[in-house]
Design a protein around this motif. Structure first.
Motif, PDB file in Angstrom:
ATOM      1  N   CYS A   1       4.203   3.538 -13.412  1.00  0.00           N
ATOM      2  CA  CYS A   1       3.195   2.982 -12.514  1.00  0.00           C
ATOM      3  C   CYS A   1       3.184   1.461 -12.549  1.00  0.00           C
ATOM      4  O   CYS A   1       3.487   0.847 -13.563  1.00  0.00           O
ATOM      5  CB  CYS A   1       1.818   3.499 -12.893  1.00  0.00           C
ATOM      6  SG  CYS A   1       1.528   5.134 -12.219  1.00  0.00           S
ATOM      7  N   VAL A   2       2.835   0.889 -11.424  1.00  0.00           N
ATOM      8  CA  VAL A   2       2.853  -0.561 -11.275  1.00  0.00           C
ATOM      9  C   VAL A   2       1.447  -1.106 -11.039  1.00  0.00           C
ATOM     10  O   VAL A   2       0.689  -0.536 -10.272  1.00  0.00           O
ATOM     11  CB  VAL A   2       3.732  -0.968 -10.073  1.00  0.00           C
ATOM     12  CG1 VAL A   2       3.883  -2.491 -10.022  1.00  0.00           C
ATOM     13  CG2 VAL A   2       5.088  -0.294 -10.125  1.00  0.00           C
TER      14      VAL A   2
ATOM     15  N   PHE B   1      11.292   1.650  -6.295  1.00  0.00           N
ATOM     16  CA  PHE B   1      11.067   1.255  -4.908  1.00  0.00           C
ATOM     17  C   PHE B   1      12.384   0.859  -4.251  1.00  0.00           C
ATOM     18  O   PHE B   1      12.570   1.023  -3.055  1.00  0.00           O
ATOM     19  CB  PHE B   1      10.098   0.074  -4.819  1.00  0.00           C
ATOM     20  CG  PHE B   1       8.718   0.387  -5.326  1.00  0.00           C
ATOM     21  CD1 PHE B   1       8.139   1.636  -5.077  1.00  0.00           C
ATOM     22  CD2 PHE B   1       7.992  -0.544  -6.037  1.00  0.00           C
ATOM     23  CE1 PHE B   1       6.862   1.927  -5.546  1.00  0.00           C
ATOM     24  CE2 PHE B   1       6.721  -0.257  -6.503  1.00  0.00           C
ATOM     25  CZ  PHE B   1       6.162   0.981  -6.259  1.00  0.00           C
TER      26      PHE B   1
ATOM     27  N   ALA C   1       3.237   5.742  -3.002  1.00  0.00           N
ATOM     28  CA  ALA C   1       4.426   6.451  -3.493  1.00  0.00           C
ATOM     29  C   ALA C   1       4.431   6.531  -5.007  1.00  0.00           C
ATOM     30  O   ALA C   1       4.742   7.566  -5.593  1.00  0.00           O
ATOM     31  CB  ALA C   1       5.687   5.741  -3.000  1.00  0.00           C
ATOM     32  N   MET C   2       4.036   5.435  -5.651  1.00  0.00           N
ATOM     33  CA  MET C   2       4.081   5.446  -7.120  1.00  0.00           C
ATOM     34  C   MET C   2       3.017   6.381  -7.685  1.00  0.00           C
ATOM     35  O   MET C   2       3.185   6.933  -8.760  1.00  0.00           O
ATOM     36  CB  MET C   2       3.909   4.026  -7.648  1.00  0.00           C
ATOM     37  CG  MET C   2       2.629   3.792  -8.394  1.00  0.00           C
ATOM     38  SD  MET C   2       2.277   2.080  -8.586  1.00  0.00           S
ATOM     39  CE  MET C   2       0.506   2.127  -8.525  1.00  0.00           C
TER      40      MET C   2
ATOM     41  N   PHE D   1       0.305  -4.336  -9.349  1.00  0.00           N
ATOM     42  CA  PHE D   1       1.026  -5.304  -8.532  1.00  0.00           C
ATOM     43  C   PHE D   1       0.524  -6.726  -8.722  1.00  0.00           C
ATOM     44  O   PHE D   1      -0.591  -6.962  -9.166  1.00  0.00           O
ATOM     45  CB  PHE D   1       0.911  -4.926  -7.054  1.00  0.00           C
ATOM     46  CG  PHE D   1       1.614  -3.643  -6.709  1.00  0.00           C
ATOM     47  CD1 PHE D   1       2.957  -3.648  -6.405  1.00  0.00           C
ATOM     48  CD2 PHE D   1       0.924  -2.439  -6.706  1.00  0.00           C
ATOM     49  CE1 PHE D   1       3.607  -2.468  -6.080  1.00  0.00           C
ATOM     50  CE2 PHE D   1       1.566  -1.258  -6.387  1.00  0.00           C
ATOM     51  CZ  PHE D   1       2.913  -1.265  -6.076  1.00  0.00           C
TER      52      PHE D   1
ATOM     53  N   ARG E   1      -6.574   2.889 -12.033  1.00  0.00           N
ATOM     54  CA  ARG E   1      -6.051   3.929 -11.148  1.00  0.00           C
ATOM     55  C   ARG E   1      -4.660   4.391 -11.572  1.00  0.00           C
ATOM     56  O   ARG E   1      -4.234   5.478 -11.197  1.00  0.00           O
ATOM     57  CB  ARG E   1      -6.021   3.440  -9.699  1.00  0.00           C
ATOM     58  CG  ARG E   1      -4.901   2.479  -9.383  1.00  0.00           C
ATOM     59  CD  ARG E   1      -4.749   2.292  -7.886  1.00  0.00           C
ATOM     60  NE  ARG E   1      -3.751   1.261  -7.611  1.00  0.00           N
ATOM     61  CZ  ARG E   1      -3.459   0.819  -6.408  1.00  0.00           C
ATOM     62  NH1 ARG E   1      -4.071   1.297  -5.363  1.00  0.00           N
ATOM     63  NH2 ARG E   1      -2.539  -0.123  -6.252  1.00  0.00           N
ATOM     64  N   VAL E   2      -3.942   3.543 -12.333  1.00  0.00           N
ATOM     65  CA  VAL E   2      -2.645   4.007 -12.820  1.00  0.00           C
ATOM     66  C   VAL E   2      -2.726   4.561 -14.243  1.00  0.00           C
ATOM     67  O   VAL E   2      -2.039   5.520 -14.570  1.00  0.00           O
ATOM     68  CB  VAL E   2      -1.555   2.913 -12.721  1.00  0.00           C
ATOM     69  CG1 VAL E   2      -1.309   2.557 -11.281  1.00  0.00           C
ATOM     70  CG2 VAL E   2      -1.904   1.702 -13.537  1.00  0.00           C
TER      71      VAL E   2
ATOM     72  N   ASP F   1      -0.048  -8.805  -6.265  1.00  0.00           N
ATOM     73  CA  ASP F   1      -1.151  -9.003  -5.325  1.00  0.00           C
ATOM     74  C   ASP F   1      -2.011  -7.750  -5.303  1.00  0.00           C
ATOM     75  O   ASP F   1      -1.586  -6.678  -5.707  1.00  0.00           O
ATOM     76  CB  ASP F   1      -0.616  -9.267  -3.919  1.00  0.00           C
ATOM     77  CG  ASP F   1       0.327 -10.448  -3.895  1.00  0.00           C
ATOM     78  OD1 ASP F   1      -0.102 -11.530  -4.311  1.00  0.00           O
ATOM     79  OD2 ASP F   1       1.490 -10.264  -3.482  1.00  0.00           O
TER      80      ASP F   1
ATOM     81  N   PRO G   1      10.110   6.466  -6.589  1.00  0.00           N
ATOM     82  CA  PRO G   1       8.843   6.154  -7.253  1.00  0.00           C
ATOM     83  C   PRO G   1       8.148   7.412  -7.748  1.00  0.00           C
ATOM     84  O   PRO G   1       8.318   8.490  -7.188  1.00  0.00           O
ATOM     85  CB  PRO G   1       7.998   5.524  -6.133  1.00  0.00           C
ATOM     86  CG  PRO G   1       8.902   5.244  -5.005  1.00  0.00           C
ATOM     87  CD  PRO G   1      10.097   6.108  -5.157  1.00  0.00           C
ATOM     88  N   GLY G   2       7.404   7.279  -8.817  1.00  0.00           N
ATOM     89  CA  GLY G   2       6.691   8.438  -9.337  1.00  0.00           C
ATOM     90  C   GLY G   2       5.627   8.005 -10.329  1.00  0.00           C
ATOM     91  O   GLY G   2       5.678   6.884 -10.844  1.00  0.00           O
ATOM     92  N   PRO G   3       4.668   8.870 -10.582  1.00  0.00           N
ATOM     93  CA  PRO G   3       3.537   8.503 -11.439  1.00  0.00           C
ATOM     94  C   PRO G   3       3.897   8.335 -12.916  1.00  0.00           C
ATOM     95  O   PRO G   3       3.040   7.963 -13.702  1.00  0.00           O
ATOM     96  CB  PRO G   3       2.549   9.665 -11.230  1.00  0.00           C
ATOM     97  CG  PRO G   3       3.335  10.773 -10.632  1.00  0.00           C
ATOM     98  CD  PRO G   3       4.517  10.193  -9.970  1.00  0.00           C
TER      99      PRO G   3
ATOM    100  N   LEU H   1       0.837  -1.206   0.000  1.00  0.00           N
ATOM    101  CA  LEU H   1       0.000   0.000   0.000  1.00  0.00           C
ATOM    102  C   LEU H   1       0.870   1.253   0.000  1.00  0.00           C
ATOM    103  O   LEU H   1       0.554   2.236  -0.669  1.00  0.00           O
ATOM    104  CB  LEU H   1      -0.930   0.007   1.221  1.00  0.00           C
ATOM    105  CG  LEU H   1      -2.015  -1.058   1.259  1.00  0.00           C
ATOM    106  CD1 LEU H   1      -2.935  -0.835   2.454  1.00  0.00           C
ATOM    107  CD2 LEU H   1      -2.818  -1.054  -0.023  1.00  0.00           C
TER     108      LEU H   1
ATOM    109  N   ASN I   1      10.601  -3.660  -9.325  1.00  0.00           N
ATOM    110  CA  ASN I   1      10.810  -2.774  -8.177  1.00  0.00           C
ATOM    111  C   ASN I   1      11.927  -1.767  -8.452  1.00  0.00           C
ATOM    112  O   ASN I   1      11.852  -0.618  -8.030  1.00  0.00           O
ATOM    113  CB  ASN I   1      11.149  -3.587  -6.925  1.00  0.00           C
ATOM    114  CG  ASN I   1       9.919  -4.245  -6.323  1.00  0.00           C
ATOM    115  OD1 ASN I   1       8.796  -3.827  -6.596  1.00  0.00           O
ATOM    116  ND2 ASN I   1      10.130  -5.271  -5.529  1.00  0.00           N
TER     117      ASN I   1
ATOM    118  N   ALA J   1      -3.398  -4.563  -4.313  1.00  0.00           N
ATOM    119  CA  ALA J   1      -2.846  -3.455  -3.534  1.00  0.00           C
ATOM    120  C   ALA J   1      -3.771  -2.243  -3.586  1.00  0.00           C
ATOM    121  O   ALA J   1      -3.321  -1.112  -3.538  1.00  0.00           O
ATOM    122  CB  ALA J   1      -1.455  -3.086  -4.053  1.00  0.00           C
TER     123      ALA J   1
END
Ligand code: ATP
Ligand code: MG
Lengths: 266, 263
Positions: B97-98, B74, A168-169, B100, B165-166, B102, B92-94, A163, B69, B104
């Protein structure tokens, strides 16, 4: 066909089953008179004492109409002590949950202090703060601090790193991340800590007020003991139980109103 | 090995594009206490063109997540450089974007609020934000579920939210870490089609991690085949199979066979 519990109809009544049974037993015991009234007054007498204590004309009888002033005095003490505990315990818990260095530095000391029974602080508090508001607030704050700190710390530590990475991303930095990700993610634990803290606040309020302060719910109990008014003692105990329960409901409601993370966690 | 690859049609859209992501000599070790250091990634190097869909294919534990990562910022590499548009990646920055491996999603936010999360800090009018959110809800087919909480929707829907969302942040590079590994076969297929659809509409650069050969061959312009212990790129395969691809197609199947033999 889903299996239905025989109690499912009476879910709302279920919590009252035990108090009701208790009341019946009490009625029965005082009816057959195995325990003399000076040790355990009958429910009727207690009800009368409670009515007089809460609604009576002040001065018309001992304890008559004192409730409101006592309630305000005690409420203020609990509120001040509890707020102090939140103000210190919450940020400290968040910090040491996220900063291993702080956790290592504080953890042992705080756990050590926690092992000291609250009553041991009483003499020291009396010396430091004298009798009255400050001692009681100190005791309440001290007692409420531990559950608040420990639960917040656990909550902050257990926040999924996923989370935090997600936050952060998506571009949240330190400060906003704390409020947008960390706080809501730790909210279930924080809520537990706050509720435990408020519950224990009432216990330590009574401890602080037993030392001879003139007003407050705990003071009334102590006072009534010296005057042999056991009915008032019982009234005091029941009132503290009720107010404690209500304040917990109030706190829960407040948190759920203010934070959607509190509203949406079970 | 290119003689096995049937060139049906060149995909001209990406081949001409400039490189935007450069990874050079990246190495990553993890020190795990008593066992000592473990070299997880050794000398990784590749470049990605704008709009390219690259699949990173390798066995479990070969360092795929570690590479993502690193790219996401990260963690930092022990050696080597990662540059996006010639800017070194440090945090990290927009723009990267990841999605994941799992779930998240933020459990205390509704589908809509999760998708809106990254827009909060941005300086656009709230009417515009709402419009964007609606658009992306629709793109991933979740308009009806906007008010649901993550705990109330299925795994496939959760990954749609994670995607939306990303995507709404218009990342330069989209990093996807086995996003559909936990889904059932049918849902996975739906999600793969969704990714292809969105990729063709929005033309993102995508790095898609998977250990499923069929998935890689279905999606990729290019496959980076990973070796294990230490993790490194064993093979850089350009797929020139025309789209849309059919899983029952002879070329498709033989390509899968060839790649499977390589792993
Ligand atoms: N934080 C860490 N500390 C120590 N070792 C790590 C850490 N992260 C990953 N590793 C090790 O690095 C290796 C690669 O891990 P990674 O998660 O990148 O693999 P993967 O290719 O994503 O595997 P999977 O397909 O199972 O997700 C593993 O052997 C793992 O034990
Ligand atoms: Mg992985």
């Amino acid at each position: 066909m889903p299996v239905r519990s025989p109690f499912s109809e009476g879910q709302i009544l279920l919590p009252w089953l035990l108090p009701a049974g208790f009341l019946l037993a009490w009625l029965f015991i005082s009816f057959i008179g195995v325990i003399p009234a000076y040790l355990l007054p009958s429910p009727g007498e207690v009800l009368k004492a409670a009515t007089s204590y809460i609604f009576g004309e002040p001065g018309s009888a001992p304890y008559a109409g004192r409730f409101y002033a006592d309630f305000c005095a005690s409420g203020l003490r609990v509120l001040s002590g509890f707020s102090l505990a939140v103000l210190i315990g919450l940020p400290l818990g968040m910090l040491s949950g996220r900063v291993p260095f702080l956790q290592r530095m504080l953890g042992t000391s705080i756990n050590g202090l926690r092992a000291v029974p609250g009553i041991c602080w009483l003499p020291l508090a009396l010396v430091w703060f004298g009798i009255g508001l400050k001692t009681t607030v100190f005791l309440v704050a001290l007692a409420a601090f531990f559950p608040i700190y420990l639960n917040t710390e656990a909550g902050a530590r257990q926040v999924s790193p996923l989370l935090l990475q997600a936050g952060a991303m998506m571009g949240v930095r330190r400060l906003r991340g704390t409020f947008a990700v960390l706080l809501p993610a730790a909210m279930p634990h924080i809520m537990t800590g706050l509720r435990l803290g408020l519950g224990i606040s009432w216990a330590y309020l009574v401890l602080g007020e037993l030392t001879g302060v003139p007003n407050g719910l705990g003071a009334v109990i102590m006072d009534a003991r010296m005057l042999g008014r056991i009915d008032i003692i019982v009234v005091g105990i029941i009132l503290i139980a009720l107010i404690g329960r209500l304040s917990d409901t109030g706190l829960h409601w407040l948190l759920r109103t203010c934070f959607r993370s509190a509203r949406r966690s079970a | 090995m290119s003689r096995y690859l049937q060139v049906v049609q060149k995909n001209p859209s990406t081949v001409e594009q400039p490189y935007i992501l450069d990874v050079e000599h990246v190495q990553k070790k993890f020190g795990n206490g008593d066992i000592g250091e473990k070299l997880v990634l050794a000398d990784i190097g590749f470049s990605a063109r704008r709009g390219e869909l690259i699949c990173i294919l390798g066995r479990s534990g070969c360092g795929k997540t570690t590479l993502l990562n690193l790219l996401a910022g990260f963690i930092a590499p022990d050696q080597g450089t990662i540059r996006l548009h010639d800017q070194p990646v440090s945090k990290p920055g927009p723009d990267r974007c990841v999605v994941f491996q799992d779930d998240a999603l933020f459990p205390w936010l509704t589908v809509r609020e999760n998708i809106a999360f990254g827009l909060k800090g941005q300086r656009i009018s709230s009417a515009q934000k709402e419009e964007e959110i609606d658009r992306f809800l629709k793109l991933v087919g979740l308009s009806e579920f906007a008010a649901y909480l993550p705990s109330e929707i299925s795994g496939g829907m959760k990954q749609r939210v994670a995607l939306a969302r990303v995507l709404i942040l218009k990342p330069q590079v989209l990093l996807m870490d086995e996003p559909f590994a936990a889904l059932d076969a049918q849902t996975r297929e739906e999600m793969q089609n969704l990714v292809l659809e969105l990729w063709q509409q929005l033309a993102h650069t995508i790095l898609f991690v998977t250990h499923d050969v069929t998935e890689a061959v279905l999606l990729a312009d290019r496959i980076l085949l990973f070796d294990k212990d230490p993790g490194r790129i064993k093979e850089d395969i350009r797929l020139e199979l025309s789209r849309p691809r059919e899983k029952e197609d002879q070329n498709f199947l033989s390509l899968c066979r060839v790649i499977r033999a390589q792993i």
